[in-house]
Design an enzyme around this catalytic site. Structure first.
Site, PDB file in Angstrom:
ATOM      1  N   HIS A   1      -1.214   3.570  -6.895  1.00 25.28           N
ATOM      2  CA  HIS A   1      -0.306   2.553  -6.340  1.00 25.28           C
ATOM      3  C   HIS A   1      -0.763   2.158  -4.923  1.00 25.28           C
ATOM      4  O   HIS A   1      -0.846   0.965  -4.599  1.00 25.28           O
ATOM      5  CB  HIS A   1       1.118   3.138  -6.332  1.00 25.28           C
ATOM      6  N   GLU A   2      -1.086   3.161  -4.091  1.00 22.45           N
ATOM      7  CA  GLU A   2      -1.481   2.878  -2.700  1.00 22.45           C
ATOM      8  C   GLU A   2      -2.857   2.210  -2.635  1.00 22.45           C
ATOM      9  O   GLU A   2      -3.090   1.336  -1.802  1.00 22.45           O
ATOM     10  CB  GLU A   2      -1.468   4.155  -1.860  1.00 22.45           C
TER      11      GLU A   2
ATOM     12  N   GLN B   1       0.652  -2.245   4.246  1.00 20.79           N
ATOM     13  CA  GLN B   1       2.107  -2.426   4.324  1.00 20.79           C
ATOM     14  C   GLN B   1       2.632  -2.474   5.757  1.00 20.79           C
ATOM     15  O   GLN B   1       3.745  -2.912   5.993  1.00 20.79           O
ATOM     16  CB  GLN B   1       2.816  -1.298   3.571  1.00 20.79           C
TER      17      GLN B   1
ATOM     18  N   HIS C   1      -2.513  -1.370  -3.088  1.00 19.10           N
ATOM     19  CA  HIS C   1      -2.087  -2.058  -1.857  1.00 19.10           C
ATOM     20  C   HIS C   1      -3.299  -2.463  -1.018  1.00 19.10           C
ATOM     21  O   HIS C   1      -3.347  -3.550  -0.464  1.00 19.10           O
ATOM     22  CB  HIS C   1      -1.202  -1.139  -1.002  1.00 19.10           C
TER      23      HIS C   1
ATOM     24  N   CYS D   1       8.580   0.917  -4.339  1.00 18.86           N
ATOM     25  CA  CYS D   1       7.663   0.634  -3.233  1.00 18.86           C
ATOM     26  C   CYS D   1       8.479   0.322  -1.987  1.00 18.86           C
ATOM     27  O   CYS D   1       9.474  -0.414  -2.070  1.00 18.86           O
ATOM     28  CB  CYS D   1       6.798  -0.571  -3.602  1.00 18.86           C
ATOM     29  N   LEU D   2       8.054   0.862  -0.849  1.00 20.02           N
ATOM     30  CA  LEU D   2       8.779   0.603   0.395  1.00 20.02           C
ATOM     31  C   LEU D   2       8.751  -0.885   0.761  1.00 20.02           C
ATOM     32  O   LEU D   2       9.607  -1.351   1.503  1.00 20.02           O
ATOM     33  CB  LEU D   2       8.198   1.438   1.540  1.00 20.02           C
TER      34      LEU D   2
ATOM     35  N   GLY E   1       4.518   7.480  -0.276  1.00 22.51           N
ATOM     36  CA  GLY E   1       3.197   6.963   0.055  1.00 22.51           C
ATOM     37  C   GLY E   1       3.302   5.678   0.855  1.00 22.51           C
ATOM     38  O   GLY E   1       4.311   4.967   0.769  1.00 22.51           O
TER      39      GLY E   1
HETATM   40 NI    NI Z   1       3.990   0.442  -2.422  1.00 18.42          NI
END
Ligand code: NI
Length: 171
Positions: free
Chosen positions: A134-135, A51, A138, A92-93, A46
């Protein structure tokens, strides 16, 4: 398509609150396609626009086994959440090599627009439910490490800053 730069914790821009998307136009489709390419390239499930330093309510995700079911959520709104909770290991990226347990709703229902600007509803459970929550965090400027203890979060921040300094020195 183009690969975008992913912001890394503790970059302050990860805490900006995203604005609603005004129109699903060509610019938006280009952003979505670039975000998908960036997510697949980084082997993530995701990615939120926040991000990649775009502060609009856009999420891409793909929790399928074969990585062949991209889901695009524009202006997502949570319309239902289960009382039942579930604890899962998350990564997480924007916080590479960091995994920890976070409690979330086991199932959620989200309304959003797709890549063509058409409304749809997503019933999410399992990894998909974890990912969408989670997204959506963000988009509100929240990174999953904020659910962890202050001590853990501080340790992650120190490690990420050290890594960043090492990378800058190597450049
Ligand atoms: Ni993340």
């Amino acid at each position: 398509m183009a690969r975008l730069t992913i912001l890394r914790f503790p970059d302050p821009r990860l805490h900006f609150v995203a604005k609603p998307v005004a129109a699903v136009d060509e610019r938006m489709r280009t952003l979505v396609d670039d975000m998908l390419e960036t997510m697949y390239d980084a082997e993530g499930v995701g990615l939120a626009a926040t991000q990649v330093d775009v502060h609009e309510r856009v999420i891409v995700m793909d929790t399928s086994e074969e990585h062949d079911h991209p889901v695009v959520l524009i202006n997502p709104e949570l319309v239902w959440k289960s009382e039942e909770m579930s604890v899962n290991e998350e990564g997480c990226l924007s916080v590479p090599q960091t995994y920890d347990r976070v409690e979330r709703h086991a199932r959620v229902k989200v309304q959003a627009l797709n890549r063509d600007g058409q409304p749809f509803e997503l019933d999410a459970e399992g990894l998909s439910a974890v990912c969408v929550q989670h997204e959506m965090d963000h988009l509100m400027g929240k990174v999953f490490v904020e659910y962890l203890s202050f001590l853990k979060r501080d340790r992650i921040k120190t490690r990420m800053l050290k890594k960043l300094r090492e990378e800058q020195r190597a450049r």
